[in-house]
Scaffold this motif. Structure first.
Motif, PDB file in Angstrom:
ATOM      1  N   GLU A  42      -7.986 -52.410  28.010  1.00  0.00           N
ATOM      2  CA  GLU A  42      -8.327 -52.424  26.585  1.00  0.00           C
ATOM      3  C   GLU A  42      -9.811 -52.679  26.353  1.00  0.00           C
ATOM      4  O   GLU A  42     -10.214 -53.723  25.864  1.00  0.00           O
ATOM      5  CB  GLU A  42      -7.467 -53.443  25.836  1.00  0.00           C
ATOM      6  N   TRP A  43     -10.619 -51.721  26.753  1.00  0.00           N
ATOM      7  CA  TRP A  43     -12.057 -51.753  26.445  1.00  0.00           C
ATOM      8  C   TRP A  43     -12.358 -50.497  25.649  1.00  0.00           C
ATOM      9  O   TRP A  43     -12.117 -49.397  26.127  1.00  0.00           O
ATOM     10  CB  TRP A  43     -12.889 -51.766  27.728  1.00  0.00           C
ATOM     11  N   TYR A  44     -12.862 -50.689  24.440  1.00  0.00           N
ATOM     12  CA  TYR A  44     -13.054 -49.551  23.548  1.00  0.00           C
ATOM     13  C   TYR A  44     -14.515 -49.114  23.512  1.00  0.00           C
ATOM     14  O   TYR A  44     -15.430 -49.932  23.649  1.00  0.00           O
ATOM     15  CB  TYR A  44     -12.549 -49.900  22.142  1.00  0.00           C
ATOM     16  N   THR A  45     -14.690 -47.803  23.300  1.00  0.00           N
ATOM     17  CA  THR A  45     -16.037 -47.223  23.291  1.00  0.00           C
ATOM     18  C   THR A  45     -16.681 -47.463  21.932  1.00  0.00           C
ATOM     19  O   THR A  45     -16.083 -47.151  20.895  1.00  0.00           O
ATOM     20  CB  THR A  45     -15.955 -45.714  23.586  1.00  0.00           C
TER      21      THR A  45
ATOM     22  N   PRO B  65      -7.087 -37.982  25.231  1.00  0.00           N
ATOM     23  CA  PRO B  65      -5.731 -38.372  25.640  1.00  0.00           C
ATOM     24  C   PRO B  65      -5.455 -39.867  25.692  1.00  0.00           C
ATOM     25  O   PRO B  65      -4.299 -40.269  25.775  1.00  0.00           O
ATOM     26  CB  PRO B  65      -5.600 -37.756  27.038  1.00  0.00           C
TER      27      PRO B  65
ATOM     28  N   PHE C 150     -13.478 -42.277  18.820  1.00  0.00           N
ATOM     29  CA  PHE C 150     -13.406 -40.855  19.196  1.00  0.00           C
ATOM     30  C   PHE C 150     -12.526 -40.087  18.207  1.00  0.00           C
ATOM     31  O   PHE C 150     -12.854 -38.977  17.803  1.00  0.00           O
ATOM     32  CB  PHE C 150     -12.827 -40.698  20.613  1.00  0.00           C
TER      33      PHE C 150
ATOM     34  N   ILE D  69      -1.227 -39.492  22.439  1.00  0.00           N
ATOM     35  CA  ILE D  69      -0.235 -39.009  23.402  1.00  0.00           C
ATOM     36  C   ILE D  69      -0.167 -40.009  24.555  1.00  0.00           C
ATOM     37  O   ILE D  69      -1.069 -40.832  24.728  1.00  0.00           O
ATOM     38  CB  ILE D  69      -0.584 -37.590  23.934  1.00  0.00           C
ATOM     39  N   ARG D  70       0.895 -39.934  25.333  1.00  0.00           N
ATOM     40  CA  ARG D  70       1.056 -40.890  26.444  1.00  0.00           C
ATOM     41  C   ARG D  70       1.302 -40.153  27.758  1.00  0.00           C
ATOM     42  O   ARG D  70       1.582 -40.778  28.776  1.00  0.00           O
ATOM     43  CB  ARG D  70       2.258 -41.820  26.192  1.00  0.00           C
TER      44      ARG D  70
ATOM     45  N   ASN E  21     -12.590 -41.955  27.709  1.00  0.00           N
ATOM     46  CA  ASN E  21     -12.879 -43.161  28.471  1.00  0.00           C
ATOM     47  C   ASN E  21     -11.480 -43.692  28.817  1.00  0.00           C
ATOM     48  O   ASN E  21     -10.905 -44.467  28.067  1.00  0.00           O
ATOM     49  CB  ASN E  21     -13.664 -44.151  27.603  1.00  0.00           C
ATOM     50  N   PRO E  22     -10.929 -43.223  29.922  1.00  0.00           N
ATOM     51  CA  PRO E  22      -9.521 -43.535  30.214  1.00  0.00           C
ATOM     52  C   PRO E  22      -9.363 -44.945  30.782  1.00  0.00           C
ATOM     53  O   PRO E  22     -10.362 -45.605  31.086  1.00  0.00           O
ATOM     54  CB  PRO E  22      -9.155 -42.488  31.273  1.00  0.00           C
ATOM     55  N   PRO E  23      -8.121 -45.418  30.936  1.00  0.00           N
ATOM     56  CA  PRO E  23      -7.944 -46.701  31.613  1.00  0.00           C
ATOM     57  C   PRO E  23      -8.585 -46.640  32.993  1.00  0.00           C
ATOM     58  O   PRO E  23      -8.467 -45.621  33.690  1.00  0.00           O
ATOM     59  CB  PRO E  23      -6.426 -46.847  31.732  1.00  0.00           C
TER      60      PRO E  23
HETATM   61  C1  LIG Z   1     -10.461 -48.021  28.433  1.00  0.00           C
HETATM   62  S1  LIG Z   1      -9.434 -47.953  26.999  1.00  0.00           S
HETATM   63  C2  LIG Z   1     -10.361 -46.822  26.055  1.00  0.00           C
HETATM   64  C3  LIG Z   1      -9.800 -46.557  24.716  1.00  0.00           C
HETATM   65  C4  LIG Z   1     -10.483 -45.394  24.017  1.00  0.00           C
HETATM   66  N1  LIG Z   1     -10.351 -44.191  24.813  1.00  0.00           N
HETATM   67  C5  LIG Z   1     -11.953 -45.673  23.784  1.00  0.00           C
HETATM   68  O1  LIG Z   1     -12.769 -45.212  24.578  1.00  0.00           O
HETATM   69  O2  LIG Z   1     -12.273 -46.374  22.820  1.00  0.00           O
HETATM   70  C6  LIG Z   1      -8.053 -46.999  27.584  1.00  0.00           C
HETATM   71  C7  LIG Z   1      -6.896 -46.943  26.601  1.00  0.00           C
HETATM   72  O3  LIG Z   1      -5.835 -46.139  27.137  1.00  0.00           O
HETATM   73  C8  LIG Z   1      -4.577 -46.727  26.773  1.00  0.00           C
HETATM   74  N2  LIG Z   1      -3.583 -46.236  27.744  1.00  0.00           N
HETATM   75  C9  LIG Z   1      -3.163 -46.820  28.907  1.00  0.00           C
HETATM   76  N3  LIG Z   1      -2.290 -46.020  29.550  1.00  0.00           N
HETATM   77  C10 LIG Z   1      -2.145 -44.920  28.785  1.00  0.00           C
HETATM   78  C11 LIG Z   1      -1.389 -43.731  28.908  1.00  0.00           C
HETATM   79  N4  LIG Z   1      -0.628 -43.482  29.967  1.00  0.00           N
HETATM   80  N5  LIG Z   1      -1.499 -42.790  27.933  1.00  0.00           N
HETATM   81  C12 LIG Z   1      -2.285 -42.996  26.851  1.00  0.00           C
HETATM   82  N6  LIG Z   1      -3.038 -44.110  26.671  1.00  0.00           N
HETATM   83  C13 LIG Z   1      -2.964 -45.058  27.629  1.00  0.00           C
HETATM   84  C14 LIG Z   1      -4.846 -48.215  26.837  1.00  0.00           C
HETATM   85  O4  LIG Z   1      -3.912 -48.922  26.064  1.00  0.00           O
HETATM   86  C15 LIG Z   1      -6.281 -48.289  26.279  1.00  0.00           C
HETATM   87  O5  LIG Z   1      -6.254 -48.451  24.879  1.00  0.00           O
END
Ligand SMILES: C[S@@+](CC[C@H](N)C(=O)[O-])C[C@H]1O[C@@H](n2cnc3c(N)ncnc32)[C@H](O)[C@@H]1O
Length: 179
Positions: free
Chosen positions: A18-21, A42, A50, A61-62, A77-79
């Protein structure tokens, strides 16, 4: 994902997905992306800067890794834990991508392997300051590593590094509020 106060061995930051851009980085990305392309974000929900910047993107989407969506460019910016799989998926689909990554990732063995395997060109946008990511409580945190924006595109015929001045968070917030 719950990391229970574990620290990343490299960055020494608490492990969390949970780190947001921040908005200032998203605003810069807005200036480099071709808006005629179908965008997918995604790993973003409506709360993400974004999604506010690209409301017509595919988001909320998940199952990006499991399903094949129709898009031209993935902005993400994915997990941390999924970063490599996400890049592999985008490149194997022959799509463009914009990702925020630690600067050192460019010089990793994995990055070299990606270039060898997928034969792509890229532009690197390196800001004049650290990117302060936002935690779950809305606080900006200074990481102990430099982040860059990596743009991979089929349209590029060579690699480029662009150094740019990143606006301050407060400056961008004030502009948004018309101050
Ligand atoms: C590093 S954070 C970045 C959030 C956002 N992309 C941003 O840059 O502000 C990654 C996000 O992906 C979510 N996440 C984790 N697994 C996921 C999945 N399988 N599908 C979609 N989102 C997921 C997390 O809860 C988190 O909010």
């Amino acid at each position: 994902m719950a990391y229970k106060n574990e620290k990343n061995y490299l960055t020494k930051n608490l492990k969390s997905d949970e780190w947001y851009t921040p908005i200032e980085v998203v605003n810069y990305i807005k200036t480099i992306v071709d808006r005629n392309k179908k965008i997918i974000c995604p790993y973003d929900t409506e709360k993400s800067e974004f999604v506010k910047a690209f409301p017509n993107s595919i988001h909320n989407i998940r199952d990006f890794l499991e399903k094949d969506y129709k898009y031209d460019i993935c902005i993400t910016n994915p997990p941390f834990s999924l970063g490599e799989q996400v890049t592999r998926k985008i490149l194997s689909q022959g799509k463009d991508c914009i990702r925020i990554i630690p600067a050192t990732a460019i010089f990793s063995v994995n990055f070299y392997k990606f270039i060898e395997e997928y034969k792509f060109n890229y532009k690197i946008y390196s800001p004049d300051k650290r990117i302060y990511f936002i935690d779950e409580n809305g606080n900006q945190n200074r990481p102990n590593f430099h982040s860059i924006i990596l743009h991979i595109s089929k349209d590029f015929t060579k690699n480029e590094i662009i150094h740019f001045k990143l606006k301050d968070y407060e400056e961008v917030k004030d502009e948004k509020m018309g101050i």
